[in-house]
Design a protein around this motif. Structure first.
Motif, PDB file in Angstrom:
ATOM      1  N   GLY A  35       0.817  -1.207   0.000  1.00  0.00           N
ATOM      2  CA  GLY A  35       0.000   0.000   0.000  1.00  0.00           C
ATOM      3  C   GLY A  35       0.846   1.250   0.000  1.00  0.00           C
ATOM      4  O   GLY A  35       2.023   1.219   0.362  1.00  0.00           O
ATOM      5  N   TRP A  36       0.229   2.335  -0.447  1.00  0.00           N
ATOM      6  CA  TRP A  36       0.823   3.660  -0.352  1.00  0.00           C
ATOM      7  C   TRP A  36      -0.100   4.535   0.499  1.00  0.00           C
ATOM      8  O   TRP A  36      -1.326   4.531   0.298  1.00  0.00           O
ATOM      9  N   PHE A  37       0.494   5.247   1.416  1.00  0.00           N
ATOM     10  CA  PHE A  37      -0.199   6.218   2.248  1.00  0.00           C
ATOM     11  C   PHE A  37       0.535   7.540   2.153  1.00  0.00           C
ATOM     12  O   PHE A  37       1.669   7.590   1.701  1.00  0.00           O
ATOM     13  N   ARG A  38      -0.124   8.603   2.591  1.00  0.00           N
ATOM     14  CA  ARG A  38       0.541   9.904   2.602  1.00  0.00           C
ATOM     15  C   ARG A  38       0.108  10.707   3.812  1.00  0.00           C
ATOM     16  O   ARG A  38      -0.976  10.497   4.356  1.00  0.00           O
ATOM     17  N   GLN A  39       0.984  11.613   4.211  1.00  0.00           N
ATOM     18  CA  GLN A  39       0.685  12.480   5.341  1.00  0.00           C
ATOM     19  C   GLN A  39       1.132  13.889   5.027  1.00  0.00           C
ATOM     20  O   GLN A  39       2.319  14.148   4.823  1.00  0.00           O
ATOM     21  N   ALA A  40       0.166  14.784   4.993  1.00  0.00           N
ATOM     22  CA  ALA A  40       0.439  16.199   4.777  1.00  0.00           C
ATOM     23  C   ALA A  40       0.677  16.884   6.118  1.00  0.00           C
ATOM     24  O   ALA A  40       0.226  16.380   7.155  1.00  0.00           O
ATOM     25  N   LYS A  43      -1.847  17.037   9.207  1.00  0.00           N
ATOM     26  CA  LYS A  43      -2.966  16.125   8.936  1.00  0.00           C
ATOM     27  C   LYS A  43      -2.589  14.694   9.296  1.00  0.00           C
ATOM     28  O   LYS A  43      -1.414  14.357   9.430  1.00  0.00           O
ATOM     29  N   GLU A  44      -3.607  13.868   9.424  1.00  0.00           N
ATOM     30  CA  GLU A  44      -3.375  12.455   9.704  1.00  0.00           C
ATOM     31  C   GLU A  44      -2.931  11.744   8.421  1.00  0.00           C
ATOM     32  O   GLU A  44      -3.233  12.181   7.305  1.00  0.00           O
ATOM     33  N   ARG A  45      -2.253  10.625   8.615  1.00  0.00           N
ATOM     34  CA  ARG A  45      -1.847   9.834   7.467  1.00  0.00           C
ATOM     35  C   ARG A  45      -3.097   9.233   6.811  1.00  0.00           C
ATOM     36  O   ARG A  45      -4.005   8.773   7.514  1.00  0.00           O
ATOM     37  N   GLU A  46      -3.117   9.241   5.485  1.00  0.00           N
ATOM     38  CA  GLU A  46      -4.289   8.752   4.772  1.00  0.00           C
ATOM     39  C   GLU A  46      -3.898   7.759   3.688  1.00  0.00           C
ATOM     40  O   GLU A  46      -2.801   7.797   3.136  1.00  0.00           O
ATOM     41  N   PHE A  47      -4.851   6.903   3.379  1.00  0.00           N
ATOM     42  CA  PHE A  47      -4.672   5.893   2.348  1.00  0.00           C
ATOM     43  C   PHE A  47      -4.642   6.537   0.977  1.00  0.00           C
ATOM     44  O   PHE A  47      -5.396   7.466   0.688  1.00  0.00           O
ATOM     45  N   VAL A  48      -3.759   5.984   0.108  1.00  0.00           N
ATOM     46  CA  VAL A  48      -3.683   6.454  -1.274  1.00  0.00           C
ATOM     47  C   VAL A  48      -4.055   5.330  -2.238  1.00  0.00           C
ATOM     48  O   VAL A  48      -4.963   5.481  -3.059  1.00  0.00           O
ATOM     49  N   TYR A  95       4.337   7.236   2.047  1.00  0.00           N
ATOM     50  CA  TYR A  95       4.869   6.057   2.695  1.00  0.00           C
ATOM     51  C   TYR A  95       4.414   4.786   1.985  1.00  0.00           C
ATOM     52  O   TYR A  95       3.249   4.654   1.600  1.00  0.00           O
ATOM     53  N   CYS A  96       5.339   3.866   1.874  1.00  0.00           N
ATOM     54  CA  CYS A  96       5.047   2.540   1.372  1.00  0.00           C
ATOM     55  C   CYS A  96       4.801   1.625   2.584  1.00  0.00           C
ATOM     56  O   CYS A  96       5.463   1.772   3.619  1.00  0.00           O
ATOM     57  N   ALA A  97       3.868   0.685   2.450  1.00  0.00           N
ATOM     58  CA  ALA A  97       3.549  -0.227   3.540  1.00  0.00           C
ATOM     59  C   ALA A  97       3.309  -1.628   2.984  1.00  0.00           C
ATOM     60  O   ALA A  97       2.922  -1.785   1.821  1.00  0.00           O
ATOM     61  N   ALA A  98       3.501  -2.630   3.850  1.00  0.00           N
ATOM     62  CA  ALA A  98       3.368  -4.022   3.408  1.00  0.00           C
ATOM     63  C   ALA A  98       2.727  -4.871   4.486  1.00  0.00           C
ATOM     64  O   ALA A  98       2.938  -4.656   5.686  1.00  0.00           O
ATOM     65  N   LEU A 107      -7.900  -2.591   3.356  1.00  0.00           N
ATOM     66  CA  LEU A 107      -6.598  -2.148   2.882  1.00  0.00           C
ATOM     67  C   LEU A 107      -6.393  -0.655   3.055  1.00  0.00           C
ATOM     68  O   LEU A 107      -5.281  -0.168   2.925  1.00  0.00           O
ATOM     69  N   HIS A 108      -7.456   0.081   3.300  1.00  0.00           N
ATOM     70  CA  HIS A 108      -7.343   1.518   3.484  1.00  0.00           C
ATOM     71  C   HIS A 108      -6.975   1.895   4.917  1.00  0.00           C
ATOM     72  O   HIS A 108      -6.711   3.071   5.186  1.00  0.00           O
ATOM     73  N   ARG A 109      -6.905   0.911   5.782  1.00  0.00           N
ATOM     74  CA  ARG A 109      -6.588   1.171   7.184  1.00  0.00           C
ATOM     75  C   ARG A 109      -5.109   0.919   7.442  1.00  0.00           C
ATOM     76  O   ARG A 109      -4.625  -0.184   7.235  1.00  0.00           O
ATOM     77  N   GLU A 110      -4.424   1.928   7.949  1.00  0.00           N
ATOM     78  CA  GLU A 110      -2.979   1.797   8.090  1.00  0.00           C
ATOM     79  C   GLU A 110      -2.574   0.719   9.082  1.00  0.00           C
ATOM     80  O   GLU A 110      -1.517   0.119   8.946  1.00  0.00           O
ATOM     81  N   TYR A 111      -3.409   0.423  10.073  1.00  0.00           N
ATOM     82  CA  TYR A 111      -3.011  -0.569  11.070  1.00  0.00           C
ATOM     83  C   TYR A 111      -3.133  -2.000  10.555  1.00  0.00           C
ATOM     84  O   TYR A 111      -2.794  -2.952  11.261  1.00  0.00           O
ATOM     85  N   GLU A 112      -3.604  -2.170   9.324  1.00  0.00           N
ATOM     86  CA  GLU A 112      -3.614  -3.495   8.702  1.00  0.00           C
ATOM     87  C   GLU A 112      -2.220  -3.882   8.224  1.00  0.00           C
ATOM     88  O   GLU A 112      -1.959  -5.049   7.953  1.00  0.00           O
ATOM     89  N   TYR A 113      -1.321  -2.908   8.125  1.00  0.00           N
ATOM     90  CA  TYR A 113      -0.002  -3.127   7.564  1.00  0.00           C
ATOM     91  C   TYR A 113       1.030  -3.307   8.675  1.00  0.00           C
ATOM     92  O   TYR A 113       0.993  -2.629   9.694  1.00  0.00           O
ATOM     93  N   ASP A 114       1.967  -4.198   8.439  1.00  0.00           N
ATOM     94  CA  ASP A 114       2.967  -4.526   9.442  1.00  0.00           C
ATOM     95  C   ASP A 114       4.299  -3.819   9.230  1.00  0.00           C
ATOM     96  O   ASP A 114       5.070  -3.678  10.184  1.00  0.00           O
ATOM     97  N   TYR A 115       4.588  -3.452   8.007  1.00  0.00           N
ATOM     98  CA  TYR A 115       5.899  -2.879   7.698  1.00  0.00           C
ATOM     99  C   TYR A 115       5.719  -1.555   6.961  1.00  0.00           C
ATOM    100  O   TYR A 115       4.827  -1.426   6.115  1.00  0.00           O
ATOM    101  N   TRP A 116       6.613  -0.623   7.298  1.00  0.00           N
ATOM    102  CA  TRP A 116       6.534   0.722   6.721  1.00  0.00           C
ATOM    103  C   TRP A 116       7.915   1.202   6.307  1.00  0.00           C
ATOM    104  O   TRP A 116       8.918   0.891   6.954  1.00  0.00           O
TER     105      TRP A 116
END
Length: 126
Positions: A35-40, A43-48, A95-98, A107-116
């Motif tokens: 996944g890709w996320f971004r944070q401005a 602002k909070e980090r958001e799903f991309v 941010y890249c996540a896996a 998949l839009h939830r950042e806490y589903e991902y283990d690696y950043w």
């Protein structure tokens, strides 16, 4: 365990394009949903965007749909985010996540991902 390293960020004018890359360590990259996320600022980090390991299905936030494309090259252990028609509001740290062997629907939830990864800055000027 997997390590992620993003690259490709930078400064671009509105309407321009950038391609982000995320290189992953490890021999089982094909088993990871990416996944890709971004944070401005402020602002909070958001799903991309995200791409499943099993089917290659892709998912996008509404704000980037039609402009961004996520893809992966399992032979190179790399996931990409092609960003076109960039807008000033796309400015953020990306941010890249896996997550491995993921079969859920969040998949839009950042806490589903283990690696950043550590993130790469994208700045779009108006």
């Amino acid at each position: 365990q997997v390590q992620l390293l993003e690259s490709g960020g930078g400064l671009v004018q509105a309407g321009g394009s950038l391609r982000l890359s995320c290189a992953a360590s490890g021999r089982t990259f094909s088993s990871y949903t990416m996944g890709w996320f971004r944070q401005a600022p402020g602002k909070e980090r958001e799903f991309v965007a995200a791409i499943r390991w099993s089917s290659g299905s892709t998912y996008y936030a509404d704000s980037v749909k039609g402009r961004f494309t996520i893809s992966r090259d399992n032979a190179k252990n790399t996931v990409y985010l092609q960003m076109n028609s960039l807008k000033p509001e796309d400015t953020a740290v990306y941010y890249c996540a896996a997550v491995r062997d993921y079969s859920g629907n969040y998949l839009h939830r950042e806490y589903e991902y283990d690696y950043w990864g550590q993130g790469t800055q994208v700045t779009v000027s108006s």
